[in-house]
Design a protein around this motif. Structure first.
Motif, PDB file in Angstrom:
ATOM      1  N   PRO B 102       0.823  -1.235   0.172  1.00  0.00           N
ATOM      2  CA  PRO B 102      -0.044  -0.121  -0.085  1.00  0.00           C
ATOM      3  C   PRO B 102       1.077   1.160   0.185  1.00  0.00           C
ATOM      4  O   PRO B 102       0.289   2.474  -0.524  1.00  0.00           O
ATOM      5  CB  PRO B 102      -0.785  -0.006   1.447  1.00  0.00           C
ATOM      6  CG  PRO B 102       0.070  -1.083   2.201  1.00  0.00           C
ATOM      7  CD  PRO B 102       0.788  -1.889   1.428  1.00  0.00           C
ATOM      8  N   ASP B 105       1.117   4.460  -2.641  1.00  0.00           N
ATOM      9  CA  ASP B 105      -0.135   4.467  -3.296  1.00  0.00           C
ATOM     10  C   ASP B 105      -0.719   6.065  -3.379  1.00  0.00           C
ATOM     11  O   ASP B 105      -0.705   6.693  -2.221  1.00  0.00           O
ATOM     12  CB  ASP B 105      -1.238   3.796  -2.653  1.00  0.00           C
ATOM     13  CG  ASP B 105      -1.366   2.292  -3.053  1.00  0.00           C
ATOM     14  OD1 ASP B 105      -0.523   1.807  -4.108  1.00  0.00           O
ATOM     15  OD2 ASP B 105      -2.344   1.523  -2.760  1.00  0.00           O
ATOM     16  N   ILE B 107      -3.929   8.497  -3.244  1.00  0.00           N
ATOM     17  CA  ILE B 107      -5.075   8.183  -2.688  1.00  0.00           C
ATOM     18  C   ILE B 107      -5.887   9.432  -3.498  1.00  0.00           C
ATOM     19  O   ILE B 107      -7.036   8.837  -3.990  1.00  0.00           O
ATOM     20  CB  ILE B 107      -5.302   8.242  -1.309  1.00  0.00           C
ATOM     21  CG1 ILE B 107      -4.492   7.129  -0.649  1.00  0.00           C
ATOM     22  CG2 ILE B 107      -6.689   8.375  -1.055  1.00  0.00           C
ATOM     23  CD1 ILE B 107      -4.308   7.275   0.994  1.00  0.00           C
ATOM     24  N   ARG B 122       0.234   7.354   0.420  1.00  0.00           N
ATOM     25  CA  ARG B 122      -0.059   6.429   1.605  1.00  0.00           C
ATOM     26  C   ARG B 122       1.487   6.199   2.138  1.00  0.00           C
ATOM     27  O   ARG B 122       2.386   6.023   1.301  1.00  0.00           O
ATOM     28  CB  ARG B 122      -0.583   5.132   1.121  1.00  0.00           C
ATOM     29  CG  ARG B 122      -1.272   4.560   2.143  1.00  0.00           C
ATOM     30  CD  ARG B 122      -2.033   3.215   1.764  1.00  0.00           C
ATOM     31  NE  ARG B 122      -3.485   3.371   1.324  1.00  0.00           N
ATOM     32  CZ  ARG B 122      -4.358   3.609   2.231  1.00  0.00           C
ATOM     33  NH1 ARG B 122      -4.136   3.954   3.501  1.00  0.00           N
ATOM     34  NH2 ARG B 122      -5.609   3.860   1.584  1.00  0.00           N
ATOM     35  N   SER B 149       4.157  -3.254   5.328  1.00  0.00           N
ATOM     36  CA  SER B 149       3.441  -1.838   5.516  1.00  0.00           C
ATOM     37  C   SER B 149       4.445  -0.952   5.753  1.00  0.00           C
ATOM     38  O   SER B 149       4.189   0.380   6.135  1.00  0.00           O
ATOM     39  CB  SER B 149       2.157  -1.898   6.373  1.00  0.00           C
ATOM     40  OG  SER B 149       2.384  -2.201   7.545  1.00  0.00           O
ATOM     41  N   PRO B 403      -3.465  -1.746   4.342  1.00  0.00           N
ATOM     42  CA  PRO B 403      -3.808  -0.336   4.212  1.00  0.00           C
ATOM     43  C   PRO B 403      -4.163   0.081   5.550  1.00  0.00           C
ATOM     44  O   PRO B 403      -3.965   1.348   5.890  1.00  0.00           O
ATOM     45  CB  PRO B 403      -4.718  -0.313   3.217  1.00  0.00           C
ATOM     46  CG  PRO B 403      -4.886  -1.659   2.458  1.00  0.00           C
ATOM     47  CD  PRO B 403      -4.354  -2.725   3.495  1.00  0.00           C
ATOM     48  N   GLU B 404      -4.802  -0.740   6.601  1.00  0.00           N
ATOM     49  CA  GLU B 404      -5.129  -0.059   7.921  1.00  0.00           C
ATOM     50  C   GLU B 404      -3.956   0.238   8.844  1.00  0.00           C
ATOM     51  O   GLU B 404      -4.041   0.807   9.752  1.00  0.00           O
ATOM     52  CB  GLU B 404      -6.021  -1.095   8.620  1.00  0.00           C
ATOM     53  CG  GLU B 404      -7.531  -0.799   8.029  1.00  0.00           C
ATOM     54  CD  GLU B 404      -7.678  -1.339   6.678  1.00  0.00           C
ATOM     55  OE1 GLU B 404      -7.075  -2.188   6.267  1.00  0.00           O
ATOM     56  OE2 GLU B 404      -8.519  -0.857   5.785  1.00  0.00           O
ATOM     57  N   THR B 406      -1.390   2.115   7.752  1.00  0.00           N
ATOM     58  CA  THR B 406      -0.602   3.228   7.052  1.00  0.00           C
ATOM     59  C   THR B 406      -1.485   4.555   7.371  1.00  0.00           C
ATOM     60  O   THR B 406      -2.603   4.579   8.016  1.00  0.00           O
ATOM     61  CB  THR B 406      -0.945   3.057   5.605  1.00  0.00           C
ATOM     62  OG1 THR B 406      -2.249   3.190   5.270  1.00  0.00           O
ATOM     63  CG2 THR B 406      -0.412   1.586   5.282  1.00  0.00           C
ATOM     64  N   THR B 408      -1.204   8.849   5.831  1.00  0.00           N
ATOM     65  CA  THR B 408      -0.882   9.542   4.712  1.00  0.00           C
ATOM     66  C   THR B 408      -0.327  10.638   4.620  1.00  0.00           C
ATOM     67  O   THR B 408      -0.015  11.270   5.901  1.00  0.00           O
ATOM     68  CB  THR B 408      -2.396   9.913   4.039  1.00  0.00           C
ATOM     69  OG1 THR B 408      -3.042  10.920   4.972  1.00  0.00           O
ATOM     70  CG2 THR B 408      -3.149   8.810   3.595  1.00  0.00           C
TER      71      THR B 408
END
Lengths: 421, 421
Positions: B102, B105, B107, B122, B149, B403-404, B406, B408
Motif C-alpha cells: 500500500p 499509493d 489516494i 500513503r 506496510s 492499508p489499515e 498506514t 497519509t
C-alpha cells in the motif's frame, strides 16, 4: 468570569446527560437524506440572519465582560461579532450545504466467491465533541460540518464567548425543532470551569471522537487524559529548509509569505534552516528582508537574538522566527524530526533529487516543495469546509473536511451462506 | 512464570530505549522499495524453516512450563508449535510478500488553481505496538504485516510464550541484519509483568499506534490508560435477529454455524433475538437444533438457564448462547445498541424493507443479511492478511489488512507560489 452555578458533581451529571441525549439524536441524523440535511442548513442560515439583532446583543455582553477584564484587543477582536460577520457565518452554512455528502458513499465492494455481496459504506461517526476557544463562529461551523456528515455536535466553547454561543446554539436548536429533528443534535456544554472538558473526554461509549482546537496546552491535556478517541490538531512548528540549490529570490518570497501572512495561525513558518553551502549569500539577504518586514530573528549567529531550546521547539505565533545553519539535507531532516510537530515542512530547491528525498523522508501532514507553508488549509486544498488540521497519523492527517468526520460499515447481503470449518 | 529479573524502573528504561530504537528503524523501513521488503519476507520464511529445530526446542520449554503450571489443554494447544505449524507460519510470510504494497499509493491528487501539484500519498504509521496472548504465530504474522506496510513492530507477547517468541524474534532480527537492515525493526518487549504494557502505551511520540489483541480486560486496560493512539479490537458480542419474515431452515443453519463453528473467536454469535411473531414456531426448532449441537441456552423462557444481565452484555466464547424474544425490529435494534460491541450483527429475513432498515440502523463494523457472523474476517473479506478486527470507529473499522497500518502525507510541488492575504 461568571461565578460557577454548579458543583463539580453536577457538571459530570450534566455532561453525561448531554452526551446521552447527543447519542440518541445522532441515531436520527444518521438516517437523514442529503436533501433534508441541506434544507436544515439553509433554514439555520436564514434563522441566524433573521436574528442578527439578538446575536449581536448577546455578543455585546461577552465583549463588555472581556473589556472589563482587561482582555487584549486582538482577543476581543476574535470574540466580536458584527452584522457582516453573522452574514459570513450564515454563508458558511450554505457553503456546507453545497458540498457533496460523504454519507452512503460506497468506498469499495465486491462479490465473494460464495456469492455474498460485500460493500464498505461511509457512515457518520456519531457524536463529535469539540473543545475550542474564543471565536463564536466555530460554534456554527462545527454544527454545520457535523450535521452534514450526519453527526451530533457536543460543543465546549470558551467561557469568554458564553453568551454568544448560548444564543447561537439556541437559534440552531430552534431550527432543528422546527424541522422536526431532535434539538439535541447540537448542544453546548457548561463552560464555567475545565471540568466539563474532563467529563467530555472521558465519556467513552457516548462520545465517538473529541477534537480539541486551541493552544498546545489544551491539546496536550485533552490527548493525555482522554479515554474517548481524539484527533490532535493544529500545533504547527513548521520549518522551511533553504537548500544549497535554492533560488534565493523565491526563498525570500516564500519565507516572508510563510511567516508574515498571518503569524498567529498554525501553518506559519517558525524556523528557517539555511544550507551551509549558501549561507554566506543567503543569510544577509534573508536577515535584511525579514527585518524589513518587522520580524525578529532568533538564532546562534552574530546579530540574532540568542536562541534557547524553546526557540527550536515551540511555536512563536508572532513576528519572530528562528534561523539555523545546517550542514545539508540530512541535518535539516534530523532537525525537523527532532523539533517539528508533523504539521507542514517545506524545502526550497531547484534540485530534483533533493526535493524528492525531502518529501520522502520528512514525516509530516504536508510537505511543500517551493511553496508557502500557508497553503496547508482545507479551503486551499479545495475541501470547502475545514474542522481543523490533524497532526496525528491515525484516522486523518492534515486538513479535515467532511469525509474525515465519518467512519465506515461493512454490509454483506447473502442468501444463507455459512462458513466452512 | 519465571522470576522477574528487572526492577520496575529498569522496565520503563528498557521499553523507552526499545521504542526509540524502533522509531529510528522505522525511518529506514519507510524508504524501502516493495522488492526489498518482499525479499526480506522470503528470507525470513526460509530462515524459519531452516531453524525449525531451534524453534521447536524453545517452544518445548514454554509448553513444559505451562504443563507444570497446570495450564488447561486448550491453552497449551494454542501455545504449541509443530513442524507443520512452523511451515504454516513461513507460508504466511510468503503470502504477505505476494500482497500489493500500500505504501506510495496516491489516494487522491489534483492541480490547484495556482498551479501547485497536490497529491495525498500513503505512508507507514511508523512504530506499531502489539500486545497479544499465547499464540507464537502472532509474533511472526505481526512482523510480516508491519514490515510490508513499512512499519517497525514492537511486540509484547505473553510471558507463557516467552521462549518461543524470543527464538522467533532472534531469527527475524538475524534475517534483517543479514539483509543490511536494522534489526530493531522487530523487537520483543519484556513480558515478566504488566508494566511493559503500561510503558508501551504511554510512549507518546515514540510509538504511533498500539493494537491490543486479547480479552476484554486487556483491551479495556490498554484503551483507558494509553496516551498513544490505540485501535480497539476483537470484543465481539454478536447478535442474530430472526425477523418475522425469516426462512426458519436458513435460520437454523446460520445460528448453528455462527455459534458452533469456532465458539472461542470474536465473530461467534452470542445472542439470538427471536421475533415474537414467529417465536411459537421458531423457538422450539431453535432449541432443539442448538441442544443437539451441545449448546446451552440462557434466557428468560421456560426450559432455559435463567439469564442475568451478564448473559446479555458479555461474550460467552463457549458453547453457550442467550436467546431473547423481541417485539420487532425496533426492539432488536435497541437491544443491539444497548448490549452489542459494534463487531458483527446479523438479520435473517426475506423482507427487503426489514433488511435495509436493519443494515442502515445497526451501528457495527459489519452487518450481515442472511449470512453467518463468522464471515467477519480479513481472509474471508479477501485482504490476504489480518492484524485484528477493529471495533472502533476511528481510523479503521472491521478486519484490518495492510492499508489499515498506514497513514497519509500531502505532498505539494510548486514553483514559488505564495498565498494571498
Amino acid at each position: 468570569m461568571s461565578a460557577p452555578t454548579t458543583t463539580p458533581a453536577d457538571v459530570e451529571q450534566i455532561v453525561r446527560a448531554q452526551a446521552t441525549a447527543s447519542k440518541a439524536a445522532s441515531r436520527v441524523l444518521a438516517g437523514l437524506t442529503t436533501d433534508r440535511k441541506n434544507r436544515v442548513l439553509h433554514d439555520a442560515a436564514d434563522a441566524l440572519l433573521a436574528q442578527t439583532g439578538s446575536i449581536l446583543a448577546a455578543n455585546a455582553e461577552d465583549v463588555a465582560r472581556a473589556e472589563l477584564a482587561g482582555t487584549e484587543e486582538s482577543l476581543i477582536d476574535r470574540l466580536r461579532l458584527t452584522a457582516d460577520r453573522v452574514e459570513g457565518i450564515a454563508a458558511g452554512l450554505r457553503q456546507v450545504a453545497a458540498l457533496p455528502d460523504p454519507i452512503g458513499d460506497v468506498i469499495q465492494g465486491k462479490t465473494l466467491p460464495n456469492g455474498m455481496a460485500l460493500r464498505q459504506v461511509r457512515v457518520p461517526l456519531g457524536v463529535v465533541g469539540m473543545v475550542y476557544e474564543a471565536r463564536p463562529n466555530v460554534t456554527v461551523d462545527a454544527f454545520g460540518i457535523a450535521l452534514k456528515s450526519g453527526n451530533s455536535a457536543l460543543l465546549r466553547g470558551s467561557s469568554s464567548a458564553a453568551s454568544s454561543n448560548a444564543e447561537l446554539v439556541r437559534i440552531l436548536r430552534d431550527t432543528l425543532t422546527a424541522a422536526g429533528l431532535p434539538a439535541d443534535a447540537v448542544q453546548l456544554l457548561p463552560s464555567e470551569d475545565r471540568s466539563s472538558v474532563t467529563h467530555l473526554i472521558r465519556a467513552r461509549g457516548l462520545v465517538d471522537v473529541v477534537i480539541p482546537r486551541g493552544g498546545a496546552g489544551l491539546i496536550k491535556a485533552v490527548v493525555e487524559n482522554a479515554t474517548v478517541p481524539t484527533i490532535e490538531t493544529g500545533t504547527g512548528n513548521c520549518h522551511i529548509y533553504i537548500h544549497a540549490a535554492a533560488d534565493l529570490d523565491m526563498a525570500e518570497d516564500l519565507v516572508i509569505n510563510s511567516k508574515t501572512r498571518r503569524p498567529s495561525v498554525c501553518n506559519t513558518a517558525e524556523t528557517v534552516l539555511v544550507d551551509k553551502a549558501i549561507a554566506e549569500t543567503a543569510l544577509p539577504r534573508l536577515t535584511q528582508v525579514l527585518q524589513s518586514a518587522g520580524v525578529i530573528i532568533h538564532g546562534d549567529e552574530p546579530g540574532m537574538v540568542p536562541a534557547t531550546e524553546e526557540d527550536w521547539s515551540d511555536e512563536y505565533l508572532s513576528l519572530d522566527i528562528a534561523v539555523k545553519i545546517v550542514g545539508g539535507l540530512d541535518e535539516a531532516v534530523d532537525h525537523i524530526d527532532r523539533y517539528g510537530t508533523s504539521h507542514t515542512e517545506a524545502i526550497i530547491t531547484d534540485d530534483l533529487a533533493a526535493a524528492t528525498e525531502f518529501t520522502n523522508r520528512v514525516d509530516a501532514a504536508a510537505v511543500m516543495v517551493n511553496a508557502s507553508t500557508a497553503f496547508t488549509d482545507g479551503e486551499q486544498f479545495g475541501f470547502g469546509a475545514e474542522i481543523g488540521i490533524s497532526t496525528q497519523k491515525l484516522h486523518a492527517r492534515g486538513p479535515m473536511g467532511l469525509p474525515e468526520l465519518t467512519s465506515t460499515k461493512w454490509i454483506a447481503w447473502g442468501n444463507g451462506q455459512t462458513r466452512p470449518v
